[in-house]
Write an enzyme that holds these catalytic residues in place. Structure first.
Site, short mmCIF file in Angstrom:
data_model
loop_
_atom_site.label_atom_id
_atom_site.label_comp_id
_atom_site.label_asym_id
_atom_site.label_seq_id
_atom_site.Cartn_x
_atom_site.Cartn_y
_atom_site.Cartn_z
N GLU A 189 0.81 -1.24 0.00
CA GLU A 189 0.00 0.00 0.00
C GLU A 189 0.83 1.28 0.00
OE1 GLU A 189 -2.70 -0.30 3.31
OE2 GLU A 189 -3.74 -2.02 2.47
N GLU A 238 -6.11 -10.71 -1.35
CA GLU A 238 -6.91 -10.43 -0.14
C GLU A 238 -8.39 -10.30 -0.48
OE1 GLU A 238 -5.38 -7.23 2.25
OE2 GLU A 238 -3.30 -7.74 1.82
C1 XIL Z 1 -6.31 -6.21 8.35
C2 XIL Z 1 -6.67 -7.35 9.32
O1 XIL Z 1 -7.60 -8.21 8.69
C3 XIL Z 1 -7.24 -6.79 10.59
O2 XIL Z 1 -7.41 -7.81 11.55
C4 XIL Z 1 -6.32 -5.70 11.17
O3 XIL Z 1 -6.96 -5.12 12.26
C5 XIL Z 1 -6.03 -4.65 10.13
O4 XIL Z 1 -5.48 -5.27 8.97
N1 XIL Z 1 -4.91 -4.67 3.72
C6 XIL Z 1 -3.92 -5.48 4.20
C7 XIL Z 1 -4.20 -6.37 5.36
O5 XIL Z 1 -2.84 -5.54 3.60
O6 XIL Z 1 -3.06 -6.57 6.14
C8 XIL Z 1 -5.32 -5.81 6.20
O7 XIL Z 1 -5.62 -6.75 7.25
C9 XIL Z 1 -6.51 -5.52 5.35
C10 XIL Z 1 -6.19 -4.49 4.31
#
Ligand code: XIL
Length: 476
Positions: free
Chosen positions: A160, A277
Site C-alpha cells: 500500500e 486479499e
Molecule cells: C487487516 C486485518 O484483517 C485486521 O485484523 C487488522 O486489524 C487490520 O489489517 N490490507 C492489508 C491487510 O494488507 O493486512 C489488512 O488486514 C486488510 C487491508
C-alpha cells in the site's frame, strides 16, 4: 473416538471411494483438489483468532481441506514480529509455517514495509531520520526474512505505498516521509539478498479501477516498468481486491475486466498478478437477499476467471473463511466471504467450485509459474489414494453389508427427471456453466423434475449428509 465413530468414518470415507470409481465427476472434490488440477493456488488467511485457539474445530478442517495457500492475517506484520526494537517474536509465524508444511500448503509472508501496523517505537525514535530508518527497515527485513528463509514462498515486500486519490506515493507513511520512495527499491533488494528463491510482490488495493495513468494501477504500472528496467528484484503484483458489491456501492468503478488488463500489462514485463486479499462485501446494515448472494457468487467467479485464464496469474486468496470472522465490519461492509456465519458454504463457494470443475485451459497457454505444481507433487491427494487403494474399497463393501442400512448415493438423469438413490433427503442444485444457480430442491428422496431450466449444459450437484455428487448434464 469410539469404535462406532471410527467405523462410521471408514464407511463414509470408503463409500465415497466407491462412488469415485463409479462416477468420474463424483465424490469428494474440494476447491483445493480442483485448484491443483487447474494449476493454481486457492487460499484463505488464517484469522488471528486461530493463533489463540479461539476458533471451532471445523474451521481448521475446512481451511486445510479447501485451500492450498495460506497467509497470516496479522502475525507476520512489523508490529507483531518486532514489537520492541531488536526484540523479535516469531512464535505465531512459526505456528503457521508448521501448519502449512504439515498440510502441504504454500506460504505467503505479509508484509515487510507498510505504513500501517508499525510499532510506535519506529516513529517515536526515528521519525524523519533517514539513515536511522534505513537501518531499522534493513535490519527488520534481514532478521524476519532470514528467520523464515526457504520456508516462505513469497513475500509482500511493500504494501500500500501508493496514494488512493492521486497518481503519487502515499505520503502518510513513516518510511516515505523519512526515506523517500527509494525505501521501496531498497526493501526489494534487501529481501532478495536474504532469500533469493522467494517470490517478491508489491501489494495494494483499488488496483481493479483501470490502468490509465491517473488510476492507482496505472501509476503502479509505470513504477513496475521502472523497477524492472533498473533490475529491482520484483516478481509479482498482489491485488488485494477488497471490493464492494456493485449494487450497494454507487461510486465503485472497479471491475474484473480492469484487473485483467493489469494482468496483461504485467505479463509483458514478465511479472505475475496475484489476487491476495479478496472479499466482496455489501454495505453494513442492508438486508442481503438470496439473489444478492448469487450475484456476489458471480463476481467471485469473474475474478477467478482472471487467475484461471491469464498465464501470469496463479493465486486466488480470500481474506477470511467465514463471515463471522472478517475484518469487513471496520470498512462498514458485511458478508464478503464464501462461508456464512455457521461455516456453511455460500452461493459464492458453489460458483467457485463449479467454475473450477469446468474450466478447460486453452490449448496454447500454460502458466508462467512452474512452481504451481510443486505443492501437488508432495501432496498425496485423496484422488490419488482412491485410485490405488483397492483394499479400502473391499473393506467398505463389507462394512456396508454389515451395517445393512447404508446404500451408496447415486443419480440418474433422463429427459428432465433426476432420480436420486441412496439419499435420505438430498439437496439437488443445478448450475449453469458460469456457476450461476438455476434450480434447487430440498428433501429429495426419489426423483425430481428440473422445471424451468432451459436447454443447455449444466452441472447438477446432489448433497446428502456429507456426501457430495456432481455430474454434467445436457437438457434438450
Ligand atoms: C487487516 C486485518 O484483517 C485486521 O485484523 C487488522 O486489524 C487490520 O489489517 N490490507 C492489508 C491487510 O494488507 O493486512 C489488512 O488486514 C486488510 C487491508
Amino acid at each position: 473416538m469410539s469404535t462406532k465413530q471410527t467405523l462410521a468414518g471408514v464407511v463414509l470415507g470408503t463409500s465415497l471411494l466407491c462412488l469415485g470409481a463409479a462416477n468420474a465427476l463424483a465424490a469428494d472434490e474440494t476447491l483445493r483438489s480442483l485448484a491443483e488440477k487447474n494449476n493454481i493456488y486457492i487460499g484463505a488467511i488464517l484469522n488471528s483468532q486461530w493463533f489463540s485457539g479461539g476458533l471451532p474445530g471445523n474451521y481448521e478442517q475446512i481451511h486445510k481441506t479447501q485451500f492450498n495457500i495460506v497467509v497470516a492475517e496479522n502475525e507476520m506484520k512489523f508490529d507483531a514480529t518486532e514489537p520492541n526494537e531488536g526484540q523479535f517474536n516469531y512464535g505465531n509465524g512459526d505456528r503457521m509455517v508448521k501448519y502449512a508444511k504439515a498440510n502441504g500448503m504454500r506460504v505467503r509472508g505479509h508484509a515487510l514495509a507498510w505504513h500501517s501496523q508499525v510499532p510506535g517505537w519506529v516513529s517515536q525514535k526515528y521519525s524523519g531520520k533517514k539513515n536511522e530508518l534505513l537501518r531499522v527497515l534493513k535490519n527488520h527485513i534481514e532478521k524476519v526474512v532470514g528467520h523464515w528463509k526457504g520456508q516462505i514462498d513469497e513475500w509482500d515486500v511493500v504494501n500500500e505505498a501508493i496514494s488512493n486519490n492521486e497518481p503519487m506515493w502515499r505520503s502518510q507513511s513513516v518510511w516515505y516521509q523519512g526515506i523517500g520512495p527509494e525505501f521501496i527499491d531498497s526493501a526489494f533488494v534487501w529481501t532478495h539478498a536474504v532469500d533469493p528463491d522467494a517470490e517478491l510482490c508489491y501489494n495494494d488495493y483499488n488496483l481493479e479501477q483501470g490502468i490509465n495513468p491517473k488510476a492507482k494501477a496505472g501509476f503502479l504500472l509505470e513504477q513496475v516498468k521502472r523497477w524492472v528496467a533498473n533490475g529491482i528484484p520484483i516478481t509479482c503484483v498482489g491485488s488485494q481486491t477488497h471490493v464492494e458489491d456493485t449494487t450497494t456501492d454507487k461510486h465503485f468503478i472497479g471491475s474484473p475486466d480492469s484487473l485483467r488488463s493489469l494482468a496483461k500489462e504485467l505479463a509483458k514485463l514478465n511479472i505475475k498478478l496475484k489476487i491476495t486479499e479478496l472479499d466482496i462485501g455489501f454495505k453494513s446494515g442492508i438486508n442481503v437477499s438470496k439473489s444478492d448472494l448469487e450475484r456476489q457468487g458471480k463476481t467471485f467467479r469473474e475474478y477467478l476467471d482472471i487467475i484461471l485464464e491469464e498465464p501470469n496469474a496463479d493465486t486466488y486468496l480470500i481474506w477470511g473463511v467465514s463471515d463471522k470472522w472478517s475484518w469487513l465490519g471496520g470498512l462498514n461492509r458485511q458478508k464478503g466471504l464464501i462461508y456464512d456465519d455457521n461455516l456453511k458454504p455460500k452461493p459464492a463457494f458453489d460458483s467457485i467450485m463449479v467454475r473450477l470443475q469446468n474450466f478447460e485451459p486453452p490449448q496454447d497457454t500454460t502458466k508462467q509459474d512452474t512452481t504451481a505444481t510443486d505443492t501437488t507433487k508432495t501432496d498425496t491427494t485423496k484422488t490419488d489414494t482412491t485410485k490405488t487403494d483397492t483394499t479400502a474399497q473391499d473393506t467398505s463393501k463389507q462394512a456396508i453389508a454389515h451395517l445393512g442400512s447404508l446404500e451408496a448415493l447415486s443419480m440418474h438423469f433422463a429427459g428432465r427427471t433426476l432420480s436420486v438413490t441412496g439419499a435420505v433427503a438430498a439437496k439437488v442444485e443445478v448450475f449453469d456453466m458460469q456457476g450461476r444457480p438455476v434450480f434447487s430442491a430440498k428433501g429429495v428422496n426419489g426423483s425430481v423434475e428440473l422445471k424451468g431450466v432451459s436447454e443447455g449444459l449444466y452441472i447438477v450437484r446432489v448433497r446428502s449428509g456429507s456426501t457430495n455428487l456432481t455430474q454434467k448434464i445436457a437438457i434438450k
